[in-house]
Design an enzyme around this catalytic site. Structure first.
Site, PDB file in Angstrom:
ATOM      1  N   HIS A   1       0.842  -1.275   0.062  1.00 17.11           N
ATOM      2  CA  HIS A   1       0.085  -0.111  -0.202  1.00 17.11           C
ATOM      3  C   HIS A   1       0.796   1.370  -0.024  1.00 17.11           C
ATOM      4  O   HIS A   1       0.322   2.380   0.096  1.00 17.11           O
ATOM      5  CB  HIS A   1      -0.950  -0.073   1.104  1.00 17.11           C
ATOM      6  CG  HIS A   1      -1.924  -1.199   0.969  1.00 17.11           C
ATOM      7  ND1 HIS A   1      -1.614  -2.343   1.963  1.00 17.11           N
ATOM      8  CD2 HIS A   1      -3.075  -1.353   0.518  1.00 17.11           C
ATOM      9  CE1 HIS A   1      -2.803  -3.335   1.538  1.00 17.11           C
ATOM     10  NE2 HIS A   1      -3.491  -2.457   0.999  1.00 17.11           N
ATOM     11  N   GLY A   2       2.282   1.299  -0.167  1.00 17.70           N
ATOM     12  CA  GLY A   2       3.061   2.205  -0.093  1.00 17.70           C
ATOM     13  C   GLY A   2       3.710   2.873   1.155  1.00 17.70           C
ATOM     14  O   GLY A   2       4.078   4.097   1.078  1.00 17.70           O
TER      15      GLY A   2
END
Length: 157
Positions: free
Chosen positions: A122-123
């Site tokens: 998800h970064g």
């Protein structure tokens, strides 16, 4: 006499709530750090979770300390509050967003703009002190209980 009799009768039940011997054996692990070189990161397992152990360079330490007062820290913590010895960072290697394993242990893996760890799911991005610098992770990588032993090892747990 009734109280003593009740206590004796209940003791096996109460004692059965204590952790089993195999569980207690896994509650701590000793890791030999003597072969870990400056700048190297290793992964150990503790309680079935990866633990990231980084022997940080002076540049990594300086960068982490320089960011201590950054107002952009999502979960503010100083570098000194996350380590016992400056060159050793020990964190549970599980992203605090959804439990993914961040990349960054391998030198060729992406580490994000703060040169720490990057969670590709998800970064989320973490810095060299294991502090979350970019969301969606809500908090820093967890620091497990640990202590350094006299023989050049660390005991986690």
């Amino acid at each position: 006499m009734a109280a003593v009799g009740t206590a004796v009768a209940l003791w096996p039940f109460i004692d059965s709530m204590n952790p089993a011997a195999d569980v207690l054996a896994l509650s701590s692990v000793d890791i030999d750090l003597s072969s870990v070189e400056v700048g190297q990161r290793i992964t150990a397992m503790w309680r079935s979770r990866p633990v990231f152990i980084a022997r940080r360079t002076q540049e990594e330490i300086a960068r982490a300390r320089a960011d201590d007062g950054d107002p952009g820290l999502i979960d503010p913590a100083t570098d000194a509050s996350r380590v016992i010895q400056d060159e050793w960072l020990i964190v549970v290697g599980v992203c605090t967003h959804l439990g993914c394993i961040p990349l960054g242990q391998d030198p060729a893996a992406p580490r994000g703009e703060w040169d720490g760890w990057f969670c590709p799911c998800h970064g989320s991005v973490y810095d060299t002190a294991g502090r979350v610098r970019r969301r969606p992770a809500p908090r820093n990588l967890d620091v497990p209980p640990y202590e350094f032993l006299d023989n050049g090892a660390v005991r986690i747990g």
